[in-house]
Scaffold this motif. Sequence first.
Motif, PDB file in Angstrom:
ATOM      1  N   MET A  54       0.847  -1.184   0.000  1.00 38.28           N
ATOM      2  CA  MET A  54       0.000   0.000   0.000  1.00 38.28           C
ATOM      3  C   MET A  54       0.886   1.237   0.000  1.00 38.28           C
ATOM      4  N   ILE A  55       0.893   1.975  -1.120  1.00 36.34           N
ATOM      5  CA  ILE A  55       1.699   3.188  -1.223  1.00 36.34           C
ATOM      6  C   ILE A  55       0.780   4.366  -0.953  1.00 36.34           C
ATOM      7  N   GLU A  56       0.912   4.947   0.222  1.00 36.52           N
ATOM      8  CA  GLU A  56      -0.015   5.977   0.707  1.00 36.52           C
ATOM      9  C   GLU A  56       0.733   6.875   1.689  1.00 36.52           C
ATOM     10  N   ASP A  57       0.690   8.198   1.465  1.00 35.54           N
ATOM     11  CA  ASP A  57       1.454   9.103   2.319  1.00 35.54           C
ATOM     12  C   ASP A  57       0.719   9.496   3.586  1.00 35.54           C
ATOM     13  N   ASP A  58      -0.591   9.273   3.656  1.00 37.18           N
ATOM     14  CA  ASP A  58      -1.347   9.581   4.870  1.00 37.18           C
ATOM     15  C   ASP A  58      -1.173   8.426   5.858  1.00 37.18           C
ATOM     16  N   ASP A  59      -0.484   8.694   6.957  1.00 34.96           N
ATOM     17  CA  ASP A  59      -0.171   7.633   7.921  1.00 34.96           C
ATOM     18  C   ASP A  59      -1.418   6.932   8.431  1.00 34.96           C
ATOM     19  N   ARG A  60      -2.454   7.703   8.713  1.00 32.00           N
ATOM     20  CA  ARG A  60      -3.668   7.116   9.291  1.00 32.00           C
ATOM     21  C   ARG A  60      -4.337   6.168   8.300  1.00 32.00           C
ATOM     22  N   ILE A  61      -4.479   6.618   7.058  1.00 30.38           N
ATOM     23  CA  ILE A  61      -5.128   5.776   6.038  1.00 30.38           C
ATOM     24  C   ILE A  61      -4.280   4.544   5.748  1.00 30.38           C
ATOM     25  N   ARG A  62      -2.970   4.749   5.609  1.00 29.69           N
ATOM     26  CA  ARG A  62      -2.086   3.620   5.290  1.00 29.69           C
ATOM     27  C   ARG A  62      -2.136   2.558   6.384  1.00 29.69           C
ATOM     28  N   LEU A  63      -2.014   2.982   7.627  1.00 29.73           N
ATOM     29  CA  LEU A  63      -2.006   2.026   8.726  1.00 29.73           C
ATOM     30  C   LEU A  63      -3.345   1.322   8.858  1.00 29.73           C
ATOM     31  N   SER A  64      -4.444   2.070   8.713  1.00 33.28           N
ATOM     32  CA  SER A  64      -5.761   1.453   8.883  1.00 33.28           C
ATOM     33  C   SER A  64      -6.034   0.424   7.786  1.00 33.28           C
ATOM     34  N   LEU A  65      -5.614   0.729   6.540  1.00 29.88           N
ATOM     35  CA  LEU A  65      -5.842  -0.223   5.466  1.00 29.88           C
ATOM     36  C   LEU A  65      -4.938  -1.450   5.593  1.00 29.88           C
ATOM     37  N   VAL A  66      -3.706  -1.234   5.985  1.00 31.34           N
ATOM     38  CA  VAL A  66      -2.795  -2.371   6.184  1.00 31.34           C
ATOM     39  C   VAL A  66      -3.345  -3.288   7.269  1.00 31.34           C
ATOM     40  N   LEU A  67      -3.794  -2.715   8.382  1.00 33.65           N
ATOM     41  CA  LEU A  67      -4.350  -3.526   9.474  1.00 33.65           C
ATOM     42  C   LEU A  67      -5.633  -4.232   9.038  1.00 33.65           C
ATOM     43  N   ALA A  68      -6.485  -3.514   8.287  1.00 30.48           N
ATOM     44  CA  ALA A  68      -7.738  -4.118   7.828  1.00 30.48           C
ATOM     45  C   ALA A  68      -7.462  -5.280   6.877  1.00 30.48           C
ATOM     46  N   LEU A  69      -6.482  -5.131   6.006  1.00 32.41           N
ATOM     47  CA  LEU A  69      -6.134  -6.217   5.081  1.00 32.41           C
ATOM     48  C   LEU A  69      -5.545  -7.404   5.834  1.00 32.41           C
ATOM     49  N   GLU A  70      -4.743  -7.120   6.847  1.00 33.55           N
ATOM     50  CA  GLU A  70      -4.203  -8.215   7.663  1.00 33.55           C
ATOM     51  C   GLU A  70      -5.321  -8.955   8.381  1.00 33.55           C
ATOM     52  N   ASP A  71      -6.339  -8.225   8.826  1.00 29.14           N
ATOM     53  CA  ASP A  71      -7.491  -8.873   9.459  1.00 29.14           C
ATOM     54  C   ASP A  71      -8.229  -9.782   8.484  1.00 29.14           C
TER      55      ASP A  71
ATOM     56  N   MET B 216      -1.961  11.115  -5.019  1.00 27.70           N
ATOM     57  CA  MET B 216      -1.342  12.329  -4.479  1.00 27.70           C
ATOM     58  C   MET B 216      -0.252  11.942  -3.492  1.00 27.70           C
ATOM     59  N   LEU B 217       0.969  11.811  -4.011  1.00 25.06           N
ATOM     60  CA  LEU B 217       2.107  11.380  -3.211  1.00 25.06           C
ATOM     61  C   LEU B 217       3.188  12.461  -3.236  1.00 25.06           C
ATOM     62  N   PRO B 218       3.995  12.545  -2.183  1.00 24.01           N
ATOM     63  CA  PRO B 218       5.116  13.484  -2.201  1.00 24.01           C
ATOM     64  C   PRO B 218       6.194  12.994  -3.161  1.00 24.01           C
ATOM     65  N   GLY B 219       6.901  13.924  -3.798  1.00 23.95           N
ATOM     66  CA  GLY B 219       7.918  13.498  -4.765  1.00 23.95           C
ATOM     67  C   GLY B 219       7.262  12.953  -6.008  1.00 23.95           C
ATOM     68  N   MET B 220       7.634  11.728  -6.415  1.00 21.88           N
ATOM     69  CA  MET B 220       7.019  11.094  -7.579  1.00 21.88           C
ATOM     70  C   MET B 220       5.530  10.879  -7.322  1.00 21.88           C
ATOM     71  N   ASP B 221       4.679  11.307  -8.264  1.00 21.01           N
ATOM     72  CA  ASP B 221       3.243  11.139  -8.039  1.00 21.01           C
ATOM     73  C   ASP B 221       2.791   9.727  -8.396  1.00 21.01           C
ATOM     74  N   GLY B 222       1.513   9.455  -8.117  1.00 22.06           N
ATOM     75  CA  GLY B 222       0.994   8.113  -8.320  1.00 22.06           C
ATOM     76  C   GLY B 222       0.980   7.672  -9.769  1.00 22.06           C
ATOM     77  N   PHE B 223       0.771   8.608 -10.697  1.00 20.39           N
ATOM     78  CA  PHE B 223       0.740   8.244 -12.110  1.00 20.39           C
ATOM     79  C   PHE B 223       2.093   7.697 -12.568  1.00 20.39           C
ATOM     80  N   GLU B 224       3.165   8.407 -12.217  1.00 19.70           N
ATOM     81  CA  GLU B 224       4.498   7.947 -12.602  1.00 19.70           C
ATOM     82  C   GLU B 224       4.869   6.670 -11.860  1.00 19.70           C
ATOM     83  N   CYS B 225       4.409   6.552 -10.615  1.00 23.39           N
ATOM     84  CA  CYS B 225       4.653   5.327  -9.840  1.00 23.39           C
ATOM     85  C   CYS B 225       4.033   4.118 -10.547  1.00 23.39           C
TER      86      CYS B 225
END
Length: 224
Positions: free
Chosen positions: A1-18, A49-58
């Motif tokens: 999960m490539i996401e710069d918002d810590d809250r969203i990234r952590l919640s989705l990672v935990l939800a997927l692990e569940d 919307m990512l810092p540095g390289m954006d999601g499209f280029e990623c």
Amino acid sequence: MIEDDDRIRLSLVLALEDEGYAARGAESAEEGLTAQRSEPADVVLVDLMLPGMDGFECIRELRRDADLPIVVVSARDDTHDIVAALEAGADDYLVKPVAVKELTARLRALRRRARTSARSGTASGPTSVVFGDLEIVPAGGEVRLRGEPVALTHTEFRLLCELANHPGQVMSRQQLLQRVWEYDFGDERLVDVHVGRLRQKIEDDSRAPRHLVTVRGMGYKLQR
């Protein structure tokens, strides 16, 4: 999960692990690409919307490295952004906030499609289907244009094979969503963008296609 918002990234990672997934997060495209290249994942989720390289280029970088399922998870719901992300190489697009059950349903469908495409290359006795100068070998996982191999993603290959299985028959966008993406519901722009990408690869002039044609108000068909 490539996401710069810590809250969203952590919640989705935990939800997927569940839900039984082994999941990990990265806060930038650069970090995610490095992690993917050192320890490849089966599916990558990317914010736009990512810092540095954006999601499209990623997405383009991920697609250059490998043919793996890529899902955009973004708050940007403008049609232009969705189409641009799919044209960059994403397989699917979900708008935040994301329901975990919907996300995992999409991921299961993506994994099933990837496994089916992988198995197709092991089938015996490949039979080719010819549409003019276009040759499709479903069992071998191959497409050739005037004898030269054409590089397609799993999704593009499945879409082409589905149309080739019904030569000259018009298939609606909803039918293609169900048979190729295995979704009972979904955004029909997925079909339109992937058809456009296919045309760029298999047609001499993608703006005046000879094989993969649009039937206005009905859908698409593959003709000889």
